[in-house]
Design a protein around this motif. Structure first.
Motif, PDB file in Angstrom:
ATOM      1  N   ALA A  69       1.712  -3.711  -0.450  1.00  9.38           N
ATOM      2  CA  ALA A  69       0.977  -3.618   0.814  1.00  9.38           C
ATOM      3  C   ALA A  69       0.175  -4.897   1.006  1.00  9.38           C
ATOM      4  O   ALA A  69      -0.564  -5.312   0.109  1.00  9.38           O
ATOM      5  N   ILE A  93       4.595  -3.494   3.290  1.00  6.20           N
ATOM      6  CA  ILE A  93       3.790  -2.756   4.265  1.00  6.20           C
ATOM      7  C   ILE A  93       2.710  -3.701   4.785  1.00  6.20           C
ATOM      8  O   ILE A  93       1.925  -4.245   4.005  1.00  6.20           O
ATOM      9  N   LEU A 137       7.352  -2.015   6.885  1.00 10.09           N
ATOM     10  CA  LEU A 137       6.578  -1.056   7.669  1.00 10.09           C
ATOM     11  C   LEU A 137       5.356  -1.771   8.218  1.00 10.09           C
ATOM     12  O   LEU A 137       4.734  -2.573   7.518  1.00 10.09           O
ATOM     13  N   TYR A 139       1.584  -1.488  10.555  1.00 13.29           N
ATOM     14  CA  TYR A 139       0.516  -0.636  11.082  1.00 13.29           C
ATOM     15  C   TYR A 139      -0.492  -1.521  11.796  1.00 13.29           C
ATOM     16  O   TYR A 139      -1.163  -2.353  11.181  1.00 13.29           O
ATOM     17  N   HIS A 151      -5.864   7.529   7.248  1.00 14.59           N
ATOM     18  CA  HIS A 151      -4.438   7.214   7.387  1.00 14.59           C
ATOM     19  C   HIS A 151      -4.066   6.032   6.501  1.00 14.59           C
ATOM     20  O   HIS A 151      -3.007   6.020   5.861  1.00 14.59           O
ATOM     21  N   ASN A 154      -3.793   7.241   2.987  1.00 11.64           N
ATOM     22  CA  ASN A 154      -2.588   8.065   2.821  1.00 11.64           C
ATOM     23  C   ASN A 154      -1.335   7.199   2.720  1.00 11.64           C
ATOM     24  O   ASN A 154      -0.426   7.501   1.921  1.00 11.64           O
ATOM     25  N   ILE A 155      -1.276   6.119   3.489  1.00 15.43           N
ATOM     26  CA  ILE A 155      -0.135   5.205   3.409  1.00 15.43           C
ATOM     27  C   ILE A 155      -0.067   4.564   2.025  1.00 15.43           C
ATOM     28  O   ILE A 155       1.015   4.471   1.413  1.00 15.43           O
ATOM     29  N   THR A 158       1.268   7.231  -0.553  1.00 15.22           N
ATOM     30  CA  THR A 158       2.536   7.967  -0.416  1.00 15.22           C
ATOM     31  C   THR A 158       3.709   7.138   0.100  1.00 15.22           C
ATOM     32  O   THR A 158       4.798   7.704   0.280  1.00 15.22           O
ATOM     33  N   SER A 159       3.549   5.853   0.339  1.00 14.33           N
ATOM     34  CA  SER A 159       4.587   5.116   1.072  1.00 14.33           C
ATOM     35  C   SER A 159       5.416   4.156   0.226  1.00 14.33           C
ATOM     36  O   SER A 159       6.014   3.229   0.765  1.00 14.33           O
TER      37      SER A 159
END
Length: 390
Positions: A69, A93, A137, A139, A151, A154-155, A158-159
């Protein structure tokens, strides 16, 4: 030819181009998935796989399994994302809420025609063209707001490609509020991350590896501005913008990705903290230990967990009976003790050993010893000779 037939023809042409593009994309995916070490011009990974042939990395192909990320897709973050994409990372991400501006063109990566687009979408478009097999991904929101924080967390949790937590988080933001947001999320869920930054004068920067509980988190030694409760937004001067050099940002991004690869693929040594001063080409490096009194409660909790996992085993020492002196009585009044079994005793110097060996008994006065020596009339050489013959 009627208007309808013309439209059909155009649709068919577009469909043919789409099929061709899809086929090329699929071929590119297959080449990348193979991660072949074959040295041919058509293999995009042959130079990377050479690291394996040269013994630097044991399993470079594992790069396809990792999820990274990147928070902040600016001067450092965009170059970081590009490097990871070219290295073949499995999933990337991207988080950011800003738009591309012409003022960003002094940096690497973004192009003038992308002005006005959100940074994450512009970055994703470019990155997919570089390596279509990387799963990207995006955001487009501010992670520091209350409505977005849950959010964001959570990403991160779990991503990954395995639907679990991401393998590492890279902070490429330009403000303390966002850094503390990332720090809070990673401390709460035990996520390793790298913090990075470039100074406003554009000639210095740093990276810092943070593993909750093992190393200092961002709150363990907060910047003076934060510790003084100063709102950093009030520090910006009207008409003055921060300087930025693509060179400094590229160097910091290079160190960031290099250490990310070392962490993921387990080669070399991951640096705990590495600074950079462009004016003197100075690279300070240090290890930052966690603060037991850190203001972040989750950091203190992670420290306790780490200490319990890595506490050195205690060595059991068997109780022994009091050892009695050997040769308790002799004409010279010298006491010898067997210390061969005492492995925990600190080493004693030769000079100290000689001094201890010739210590007079506590119940014998100096005068008595001198009288005994005079009456026996034994020289020191004779005394040493008798001791050797024992």
């Amino acid at each position: 030819m009627s208007e309808i037939q013309e439209l059909k023809r155009k649709v068919e042409e577009l469909e043919a181009k789409l099929r061709e593009a899809t086929k090329e994309k699929q071929n590119a995916r297959e080449k990348i998935k193979e991660m072949s070490s074959e040295v041919v011009d058509s293999n995009p990974y042959s130079r990377l796989m050479a690291l394996k042939r040269m013994g630097i990395v044991n399993n470079y192909e594992r790069i396809r399994d990792f999820t990274v990320a990147v928070v902040g897709v600016g001067g450092v973050g965009s170059v970081t994302a590009e490097m990871l994409t070219r290295c073949g990372i499995g999933r990337l991400i991207l988080f950011d809420y800003d738009k591309v501006e012409l003022a960003n063109m002094n940096r690497l990566f973004f192009q003038p025609h992308q002005s006005g687009l959100s940074k994450v979408e512009a970055a994703a478009e470019t990155l997919r063209n570089i390596n279509p097999d990387v799963d990207i991904l995006t955001y487009n929101y501010n992670i520091t707001t209350v409505e977005n924080f849950d959010h964001f967390v959570n990403i991160l949790r779990t991503s990954s490609l395995k639907n679990g937590p991401v393998d590492i988080v890279l902070s490429c933001v330009d403000n303390f509020e966002a850094r503390f947001t990332i720090n809070t999320a990673c401390n709460e869920h035990s996520l390793p991350w790298f913090e990075s930054g470039v100074a406003e004068n554009a000639v210095s920067g740093h990276i810092q590896y943070i593993n909750p509980g093992e190393t200092a988190c961002f709150a363990c030694a907060p910047p003076l501005i934060v510790a003084s409760n100063i709102d950093e937004k009030t520090l910006k001067r009207d008409g003055v913008c921060a300087a930025s050099l693509p060179t400094t940002m590229g160097i910091v991004a290079g160190f960031l990705v290099q250490n990310t690869l070392k962490y993921l693929l387990q080669f070399g040594q991951v640096t705990n903290y590495l600074g950079y001063s462009a004016l003197t080409d100075f690279f300070p490096s240090m290890k930052l230990k966690p603060n037991p009194n850190c203001d972040d409660t989750n950091c203190r909790l992670r420290q306790k967990e780490f200490a319990s996992r890595y506490r050195p085993p205690e060595i059991a020492v068997e109780a022994k009976e009091d050892e009695k002196p050997i040769h308790e009585e002799n004409e010279w009044g010298i006491n010898l003790v067997d210390e061969s079994g005492d492995t925990n005793k600190e080493e004693t110097s030769v000079a100290e050993g000689v001094r201890l060996a010739y210590t007079l008994p506590t119940d014998t006065s100096i005068e008595e010893c001198e009288e005994a020596t005079a009456s026996n009339d034994i020289s020191l050489e004779e005394l040493m000779s008798q001791m050797k013959s024992m």
